[in-house]
Design a protein around this motif. Structure first.
Motif, PDB file in Angstrom:
ATOM      1  N   LYS A  65      18.114 102.068  30.534  1.00  0.00           N
ATOM      2  CA  LYS A  65      17.814 101.296  31.746  1.00  0.00           C
ATOM      3  C   LYS A  65      16.919 102.110  32.689  1.00  0.00           C
ATOM      4  CE  LYS A  65      18.429  97.790  34.535  1.00  0.00           C
ATOM      5  NZ  LYS A  65      17.943  96.448  34.246  1.00  0.00           N
ATOM      6  N   MET A  77      12.387  92.484  40.232  1.00  0.00           N
ATOM      7  CA  MET A  77      13.527  92.675  39.342  1.00  0.00           C
ATOM      8  C   MET A  77      14.835  92.635  40.135  1.00  0.00           C
ATOM      9  SD  MET A  77      14.312  95.843  36.785  1.00  0.00           S
ATOM     10  CE  MET A  77      13.627  95.273  35.236  1.00  0.00           C
ATOM     11  N   TYR A  78      14.828  93.236  41.319  1.00  0.00           N
ATOM     12  CA  TYR A  78      15.997  93.253  42.184  1.00  0.00           C
ATOM     13  C   TYR A  78      16.386  91.818  42.571  1.00  0.00           C
ATOM     14  CZ  TYR A  78      18.985  94.581  46.142  1.00  0.00           C
ATOM     15  OH  TYR A  78      20.036  94.745  47.004  1.00  0.00           O
ATOM     16  N   GLU A  98      15.581  89.054  41.029  1.00  0.00           N
ATOM     17  CA  GLU A  98      16.025  88.353  39.828  1.00  0.00           C
ATOM     18  C   GLU A  98      17.486  88.689  39.513  1.00  0.00           C
ATOM     19  OE1 GLU A  98      15.186  88.669  35.067  1.00  0.00           O
ATOM     20  OE2 GLU A  98      13.461  88.884  36.414  1.00  0.00           O
ATOM     21  N   GLN A  99      17.822  89.964  39.636  1.00  0.00           N
ATOM     22  CA  GLN A  99      19.199  90.407  39.374  1.00  0.00           C
ATOM     23  C   GLN A  99      20.163  89.782  40.389  1.00  0.00           C
ATOM     24  OE1 GLN A  99      19.814  92.370  36.733  1.00  0.00           O
ATOM     25  NE2 GLN A  99      21.986  92.647  37.049  1.00  0.00           N
ATOM     26  N   ARG A 127      19.899  86.885  41.748  1.00  0.00           N
ATOM     27  CA  ARG A 127      20.069  85.463  41.443  1.00  0.00           C
ATOM     28  C   ARG A 127      20.964  85.206  40.242  1.00  0.00           C
ATOM     29  NH1 ARG A 127      14.622  85.158  43.381  1.00  0.00           N
ATOM     30  NH2 ARG A 127      13.761  85.660  41.349  1.00  0.00           N
ATOM     31  N   LYS A 128      21.175  86.219  39.411  1.00  0.00           N
ATOM     32  CA  LYS A 128      22.004  86.028  38.223  1.00  0.00           C
ATOM     33  C   LYS A 128      23.449  85.772  38.640  1.00  0.00           C
ATOM     34  CE  LYS A 128      19.351  88.726  34.912  1.00  0.00           C
ATOM     35  NZ  LYS A 128      19.348  89.899  34.043  1.00  0.00           N
ATOM     36  N   ARG A 159      27.354  86.043  38.782  1.00  0.00           N
ATOM     37  CA  ARG A 159      28.282  87.155  38.508  1.00  0.00           C
ATOM     38  C   ARG A 159      29.664  86.584  38.294  1.00  0.00           C
ATOM     39  NH1 ARG A 159      27.101  92.741  40.499  1.00  0.00           N
ATOM     40  NH2 ARG A 159      29.319  92.840  40.127  1.00  0.00           N
ATOM     41  N   SER A 188      29.664  95.553  34.327  1.00  0.00           N
ATOM     42  CA  SER A 188      28.823  96.026  35.427  1.00  0.00           C
ATOM     43  C   SER A 188      28.233  97.368  35.028  1.00  0.00           C
ATOM     44  CB  SER A 188      29.644  96.146  36.710  1.00  0.00           C
ATOM     45  OG  SER A 188      30.652  97.109  36.539  1.00  0.00           O
ATOM     46  N   GLY A 226      22.803  98.037  36.837  1.00  0.00           N
ATOM     47  CA  GLY A 226      22.221  96.784  37.277  1.00  0.00           C
ATOM     48  C   GLY A 226      21.580  96.900  38.628  1.00  0.00           C
ATOM     49  N   LEU A 227      22.083  96.102  39.558  1.00  0.00           N
ATOM     50  CA  LEU A 227      21.515  95.987  40.893  1.00  0.00           C
ATOM     51  C   LEU A 227      21.446  97.331  41.623  1.00  0.00           C
ATOM     52  CD1 LEU A 227      20.460  93.673  42.618  1.00  0.00           C
ATOM     53  CD2 LEU A 227      22.743  93.461  43.605  1.00  0.00           C
ATOM     54  N   ILE A 257      18.659  99.555  40.269  1.00  0.00           N
ATOM     55  CA  ILE A 257      17.360  99.027  40.695  1.00  0.00           C
ATOM     56  C   ILE A 257      17.128  99.375  42.164  1.00  0.00           C
ATOM     57  CG2 ILE A 257      15.968  96.941  41.030  1.00  0.00           C
ATOM     58  CD1 ILE A 257      17.636  95.702  38.677  1.00  0.00           C
TER      59      ILE A 257
END
Length: 180
Positions: free
Chosen positions: A113, A128-129, A131-132, A134-135, A137, A143, A146-147, A150
């Motif tokens: 990553k 990317m942040y 987009e993450q 909006r995913k 959870r 976990s 990820g966020l 980033i």
């Protein structure tokens, strides 16, 4: 135990411009106390407010991730330890580094990553942040990497650097370095 040469250690820390160093089991209250000391040090160092916020934010993200990972694995206190160093580089930038024990496979995923984030510029990291964010959870979702990672990359002034030292028993020691 061999005696510590504290003067030698002090001189080495001064040469490497290390302002804060911690090694050992890390609890929520200890993260907070070290964070308070870090804030005070940054104020005394007359750090630019945005740089101070970024250094503090990166420190918090790294240490909370370490604590969360060890709890998730159910590791005893000694294995839930962190090594955290905050220093200045020759250009006067702040360098936040943290490391901890991980399962080797988890460390390899994290390094992948970090490598994925390295070539991205600020606008790509921002996208990317978002987009993450909006995913969806879920509570049982895996976990890590990820966020928060980033966000650290977004705050850093150069690509993150990660290393993984393989240890016996399918474990490794992961280190992450962010320059602010």
């Amino acid at each position: 135990m061999e005696p510590l040469d504290l003067f030698d250690m002090r001189e080495r820390y001064n040469r490497q411009q290390i302002m804060l160093c911690f090694n050992g089991p890390i609890s929520r209250s200890l993260i907070e106390e070290i964070g308070n000391a870090l804030r005070n040090y940054l104020e005394a160092d007359h750090a630019h407010p945005s740089a101070a916020m970024d250094v503090f934010g990166v420190y918090i993200e790294m240490t909370q991730n370490i604590r969360h990972y060890a709890r998730l694995k159910g590791w005893p206190e000694q294995e839930a330890a962190a090594t955290v160093v905050i220093a200045r580089d020759p250009q006067g930038r702040y360098v936040v580094s943290a490391g901890n024990l991980v399962e080797q496979a988890d460390g390899e995923v994290l390094l992948a990553k970090i490598d994925e984030l390295a070539p991205l510029d600020k606008s790509q990291l921002k996208a990317m942040y978002k987009e993450q964010l909006r995913k969806p959870r879920t509570d049982d979702a895996a976990s890590g990497a990820g966020l928060g990672l980033i966000d650290i990359a977004r705050k850093a002034s150069e690509p993150l650097v990660g290393t993984l030292r393989q240890l016996p028993d399918e474990r490794g020691f992961i280190s992450l370095r962010a320059v602010i």
